[in-house]
Structure formats: C-alpha cells, structure tokens
Scaffold this motif. Structure first.
Motif, mmCIF file in Angstrom:
data_model
loop_
_atom_site.group_PDB
_atom_site.id
_atom_site.type_symbol
_atom_site.label_atom_id
_atom_site.label_comp_id
_atom_site.label_asym_id
_atom_site.label_seq_id
_atom_site.Cartn_x
_atom_site.Cartn_y
_atom_site.Cartn_z
ATOM 1 N N VAL A 61 65.502 26.757 65.860
ATOM 2 C CA VAL A 61 65.667 25.797 66.975
ATOM 3 C C VAL A 61 66.546 26.280 67.827
ATOM 4 O O VAL A 61 66.658 26.087 68.902
ATOM 5 N N TRP A 62 67.797 26.638 67.293
ATOM 6 C CA TRP A 62 68.986 26.981 68.072
ATOM 7 C C TRP A 62 69.037 28.165 68.938
ATOM 8 O O TRP A 62 69.071 28.260 70.006
ATOM 9 N N ILE A 72 60.556 23.971 69.227
ATOM 10 C CA ILE A 72 61.488 23.297 68.697
ATOM 11 C C ILE A 72 61.092 21.871 67.850
ATOM 12 O O ILE A 72 61.724 21.945 66.885
ATOM 13 N N SER A 73 60.064 21.255 68.282
ATOM 14 C CA SER A 73 59.827 20.024 67.538
ATOM 15 C C SER A 73 59.114 20.603 66.070
ATOM 16 O O SER A 73 59.343 19.949 65.087
ATOM 17 N N ILE A 100 66.455 19.050 73.062
ATOM 18 C CA ILE A 100 66.934 18.851 72.013
ATOM 19 C C ILE A 100 67.414 17.856 71.141
ATOM 20 O O ILE A 100 67.774 17.517 70.250
ATOM 21 N N LEU A 156 66.518 25.356 61.184
ATOM 22 C CA LEU A 156 67.478 25.110 62.456
ATOM 23 C C LEU A 156 67.937 26.131 63.318
ATOM 24 O O LEU A 156 68.163 26.119 64.342
ATOM 25 N N GLU A 206 66.029 28.764 70.066
ATOM 26 C CA GLU A 206 65.050 28.601 71.514
ATOM 27 C C GLU A 206 66.160 27.949 72.346
ATOM 28 O O GLU A 206 66.013 28.003 73.718
ATOM 29 N N ILE A 207 67.148 27.038 71.910
ATOM 30 C CA ILE A 207 68.120 26.407 72.842
ATOM 31 C C ILE A 207 68.957 27.364 73.443
ATOM 32 O O ILE A 207 69.045 27.345 74.914
ATOM 33 N N MET A 214 66.045 16.852 67.836
ATOM 34 C CA MET A 214 66.750 17.505 66.741
ATOM 35 C C MET A 214 68.176 16.812 66.581
ATOM 36 O O MET A 214 68.467 16.644 65.196
ATOM 37 N N VAL A 221 62.041 21.980 63.645
ATOM 38 C CA VAL A 221 62.855 20.788 63.311
ATOM 39 C C VAL A 221 62.132 20.260 62.029
ATOM 40 O O VAL A 221 62.893 19.855 61.003
#
Lengths: 368, 295
Positions: free
Chosen positions: A334-335, A322-323, B144, A331, A337-338, B147, A326
C-alpha cells in the motif's frame, strides 16, 4: 568576545545525550562500546558547533555528528527489532536536534536576499531525510507492528521487488484514466469558457453555477460513473473529466476578465476583432489563471481516478491495489503505491510549474 | 448592485441555464433508460404508446439515469416524511457527515494557522517545511483514507475522529498557505512603523500581522471547509456503510440504487453550499466590522 556561542538546539542535544547515558547499551544489537561511541560523537558535535567558527566548518561538524550518529543508531537496530531503550530514543532526539541546528545554520537569518538555489534544495531535502530516519528508527526501535506502519526500508524493498505490478497499475490508472480524463476535462472546460465568454449571457449564468459546483463533493459521482461506463478505465476517466471541467471553466472565465481596461481600449483603437483581442491580449492575461486550474486539476485527477477504483475496477490499478492490499494487511505494498502516487503527483505538478514559468515569465511573481 | 441589474445579470442567465440543465437531464433520463425499458417490454410482450413508454422510462425503480422528479421525490421522502434521527433519514446521515466535517475543519484550521505562524517566524521552518507542505498535497490522501480508517480502528480509534483526521489533512493546507500569505501581507511601512514603536514579536503578531491576515483567513477557510466535507465523505466509504453521506453512496453503488446515490449527492451538495455560504457570511461581517474592503 567569547569563544562560546551557545544555541538552544545544541544545549538540548547535550542534555538528551547525557540522559541517554542512563540506559546503556541502547539496543540488544549494540555493544556498550558502540553506544558510547554514539554518545561521544554527539557530545563532540554539540560542543564543537557551539564554538565560534566559520560557516563551512560548522556545517561540516554538524553534518558529520548528526548523520554519523543517526547511521550508527540505525545500524544498531539490525536483528534487534523493538529492543531500543529510552537512552536510544534520547540519543536519536539529540542527533535530530543537531540536524535541526544544521538546517537553521543553512537557512541563515531568513532574509530572502541571500537565498542560493543549492540551499533551497538542500534544506528541504534534509528535512525529508530526517523524517525518513526518524520514521525508520522509531518504528523499528519501538517495535511498531508491521501491519500498522512498515518502516521506509521495507517499503523501499517492496518498490524494488514489485516494479512490474507498480508499472501495470501506473499504466492502468495514470496513463489511461488520469491522462485522458485530465486532457479532455481541461480542454472542454477551456473551450466552454471561450464560448461562454463570446456570449456574455452564458458567462453570467455559468460563473455562479461553476463556482458552486467547484465546492461540491464531485467525487460522489464515482459510483454513478462506474454504473454507467463499466469497470474499466473509461468510468474513471469520466469521473476525472467531470472533476477537472469546472475548475478549468471557472478559472478561465475569471482569467479572461483579468486584462485591464486600458489594454483592451488600446486593442480597440487598433481596430482588433474579438478573436484578435482574445488571442493576443486576453488569453495571455488569462494564462496565470489557466495554469492555476491546471495545477488544481493535476491533484484532482489523480484523486478522482484512484477513488473511483474503489467502486469497481478490473484487477489492476492503483486504487484497486490499495483497497485489496489493505484487506490483506500487505501494508508495504500500500505504501509503495502511495509513494508512487506522490511521486507521480509531484512530477506532474513540478512539470506544470516549469511550463508556467516559461509561458508566464512576464508575471510579477517571477520578478527578482 | 441595483435590483434590476441583479435580475438581468444574475437571475435570468442563471435561471435559464439551470432550466437548460434540467431539460438536458430529462432528455438524458429518457435516452439512457429507453434501451432497458424497450428490452423489458419486449420480454413482457407488451406494446405501449409512445406517451406510455415515456412515462415508464421516467419511473423505473432502478433507472440508469433517474429523472429529476424521482430524485426530488426520494429526497422529499427521506428528509421530510421520516423522523430526522431515524436511520432512513438523509438528515441523520448528513448530520453524521457534518459533525465529522466540522471537527476536522476546526482541527485543520487550528493546525494551518499554527503552521503559518511557525513558518513566518522561524526561518528554518520556512526553508525546510514549506516545500513539503506543497508536496504533501500531491499525495492523494483520499486514496489512502480507507487505509487510515482501518489502521486507526486497529489501534482503537473509531467513530468521529478518523474521518475528522482525513478532513484535517485536507483542510490544513489551504489555511496554512493562505495564512502565510496573509501574515506576510502588511507592507514594509507598517512593519517599520511598528518597529519604531519597539513592539515585541507577540505584539507585532497580534496587533498587525493577524488583523492584516483576516481577509486571507476567510478566503482560505472557504476552500478548506469544502475540502473537509469531501474528506469526511470519502472517510465514510470504508466504514462498511454504517452512517453518513459517504456510506449512503457506497450502499447505493452496491445495490445499483441510482436514485439513492443522486439523492445522497444532492444532500451532500446542500451541506457544502450551506457551509461555504456560512463561512462567507461570517467573513463578510467580520471584514466589514474591521473596516476592510471585501476582496
């Protein structure tokens, strides 16, 4: 009795549909004819749903109209990124209002008696689907830059194409750090509570301290643990252990005090020893509290492990991904992973809820 | 609770456990710092008596485990000897974090109450939304948070608001869940009595449901304010160590300043305790004024 049965969602939907006629065609990728088809479908759905008719017919009409219109609107966006007119969004809002009407019809009058299990699954699912539809259409229709918010379809694509990376991160963060820390932290909290309960002096001393520590921002120990235990998963597991220990300690202590005086007296008249009373009465009575702690800990553990990875990590792990992504403006990764974290968290929580239901079936909250 | 009972049941046990923690802390500081000190002395070719060695392990500039008095000294230096508005003062950093916490907490509480009222009055929301609120908390929002901060700064939202939004997300949940429970807590008899008075929905809300929910409200606010502090601290991590307790933690971890990290942690804990106590005290007063038993 009139044939018409107006409701505000359908009326608003009609208004929005009529307004959408002022800006045809909806997108650069849609012909005026296909735009008019959407409008026709929406008007038909809104009007038909206001006629007095059976439950099955009404739900069928609303499902067809709202999802049909939404599907056509979504397909109209292919190769037409960011070209949607005001009419497009009005039509989208109209479709969403019909979707809302569908949810209202399905939920009935809200009385708990007529709650069937299929409805209690379908209604939240509809809500989730509509969130995804609106997200997709608004992001792509209004041309929101990809680096701000990627559409769900792009995130889904990314999940499908990078399963190996996601699996590696899952192994590093969840299977190593979270699971180990969760089990060790919860178990130590539980055992210390049992010991403290044996010696009242400790219980009196530990309960206020534990209550206080539970309110503290324990996540702050992450940098210290990274300094002590290095970059690999051990430091993350240590953070998780500390974060999960105190909720378990406090809840178990509270739970052990939850059994009634009458029941305890009864056990005493049987001549039960301390451990017998503990095992046969007080631990049973403490189970709802223990499961509460386990549920709280399931989210805390995931958060602790991911945040600890921000302070230093090998080049794998969900927090690391994530870090860094970003920073690289990827993105969609990242999403992805979320989404993975949310699915893991929900499954974890759901499994605990099922287990709780099996263990504490006697509790009043499960009575029908 | 009588004075004697308080001393025996509270003060003595809590005090002795705190003393044990302090003793364990000192032992841990010695044993964790000793290897480095031994190595250091061997390189320097120094031989020390054991007392000297012990003192040395307690006064390293960057210890693995700072001794309690080092942390206390750092706290003293950074709160009382510098001006509270200077960048070196922990009071300044705590204030930055506190302001974000309070803003986020206020927004989260308002949102939580609004959602709860919606859920209680609109069946469709109850069915469709409640499961997703619970799911929303399984998303590790703290993960998050960086972000969100970066994205919001990209569209021009900077300063207090991004951090406060993280706090809002964390604090609305306990309030919403607690308030749904609280607004549904009046029993059927009371609801029926109100209905025989033919009250409107608004009157039912104001005169029965909201007063009945006040104890639940304060209980969930205690959880919510602790959560919003955590949100604000984590929200500060990616701001590049500008200001706030979170940025102190990050800066400390970059330069291995363990004493600074511990001092920042304690500052954060003090803020947490003050906030939770404040909510608790207000709750007790309000409950007492409204004639409710304290839960």
């Amino acid at each position: 009795m009139s044939v018409f049965r107006p409701n505000w969602q359908a009326l608003l939907s009609l208004l929005a549909t009529l307004y959408s006629l002022t800006a045809l065609p909806f997108t650069a990728g849609m012909s005026p004819a296909s735009s008019l088809m959407v409008v026709g479908l929406l008007i038909a759905g809104a009007v038909l749903s206001m006629l007095r008719q059976g439950f099955a017919v009404e739900t069928a009409v609303l499902t067809l109209a709202s999802f049909g219109a939404a599907a056509m609107l979504m397909s109209g966006l292919s190769d037409a990124f960011g070209t949607a007119t005001q009419g497009y969004f009005a039509a989208l809002a109209a479709a969403w209002l019909l979707g809302w009407r569908l949810v209202t019809v399905l939920s009935g009058d809200g009385s708990r008696g007529n709650q069937s299990s299929t409805v209690s699954v379908i209604v939240p699912a509809l809500f989730g689907i509509w969130v995804l539809i609106l997200w997709e259409c608004i992001v792509r229709g209004a041309g929101v830059p990809f680096v701000l918010l990627p559409p769900p379809s792009a995130i889904g694509l990314r999940i499908a194409t990078s399963t190996s990376i996601l699996a590696a991160d899952f192994r590093q963060t969840v299977l190593k750090a979270v699971l180990f820390g969760y089990v060790v932290g919860s178990l130590t909290g539980f055992l210390v509570a049992i010991l403290a309960d044996r010696f009242r002096f400790f219980a009196h001393g530990l309960l206020p301290i534990g209550n206080m520590v539970s309110a503290l921002p324990m996540i702050g120990i992450a940098p210290i643990m990274v300094i002590w235990f290095g970059f690999d998963w051990q430091s993350k597991a240590a953070v998780v252990i500390v974060m999960t220990f105190f909720p378990m300690l406090v809840n178990t202590l509270a739970g052990l005090a939850a059994s009634g005086d009458m029941e305890r007296d009864l056990m005493r008249t049987y001549g039960a020893s301390h451990w017998q009373v503990l095992l046969k009465l007080r631990l049973q009575a403490a189970m709802p509290f223990i499961f509460n702690a386990l549920k709280i800990n399931s989210t805390l553990a995931l958060i602790g492990a991911i945040v600890a990875e921000f302070f230093g990590t090998p080049i794998v792990g969900m927090g690391f991904r994530i870090s860094t992504e970003v920073g690289r403006m990827n993105l969609d990764m990242v999403w992805a992973e979320i989404a993975l974290a949310a699915i893991v968290g929900s499954l974890f929580y759901g499994a605990l809820a099922l287990l709780e239901r099996a263990v504490t079936f006697w509790h009043p909250s499960y009575r029908r | 609770m009588s004075g004697r009972g308080f001393i025996q049941d509270r003060l003595v046990p809590v005090g002795s456990i705190l003393l044990v923690i302090l003793a364990v802390w000192y032992v841990a500081a010695y044993s964790m710092n000793a290897p480095f000190q031994r190595d250091f002395d061997r390189r320097a070719g120094e031989t020390r008596t054991s007392v000297e060695f012990l003192m040395k392990t307690m006064s390293q500039p960057k210890p693995t485990m700072p001794a309690p008095h080092q942390v206390a000294e750092n706290l003293w230096k950074n709160t009382l000897t510098v001006k509270p508005w200077s960048k070196r003062s922990l009071v300044y950093h705590a204030w930055i974090t506190l302001s974000a916490t309070l803003l986020g907490f206020a927004m989260g509480t308002a949102l939580g109450v609004a959602i709860a009222i919606g859920i209680v009055y609109i069946p469709a929301l109850d069915r469709s939304f409640l499961p997703w609120i619970i799911t929303s908390q399984t998303i590790p929002i703290l993960a998050i948070a960086p972000m969100i901060i970066v994205l919001l700064s990209a569209i021009g939202v900077t300063g207090l608001l991004p951090k406060a939004l993280i706090s809002t997300y964390l604090s609305f949940f306990p309030v919403a869940v607690g308030m749904v429970k609280g607004l549904r807590s009046p029993d059927v008899l009371h609801l029926d009595l109100m209905r025989t008075y033919s009250v409107t929905k608004m009157q039912m809300l104001w005169k029965l449901r909201i007063p009945a929910s006040v104890p639940f409200f304060f209980t969930s606010m205690k959880v919510a304010i602790a959560a919003s502090l955590i949100g604000a601290i984590v929200g500060e991590l990616p701001t590049g160590a500008v200001a706030g307790i979170g940025s102190k933690l990050l800066a400390g971890s970059y330069y291995s300043q363990t004493v600074d990290i511990f001092a920042a942690l304690i500052a954060g804990s003090v803020v947490a305790i003050l906030l939770v106590t404040a909510v608790d005290v207000v709750g007790r007063i309000v409950n007492a004024r409204m004639g409710a038993r304290n839960p």
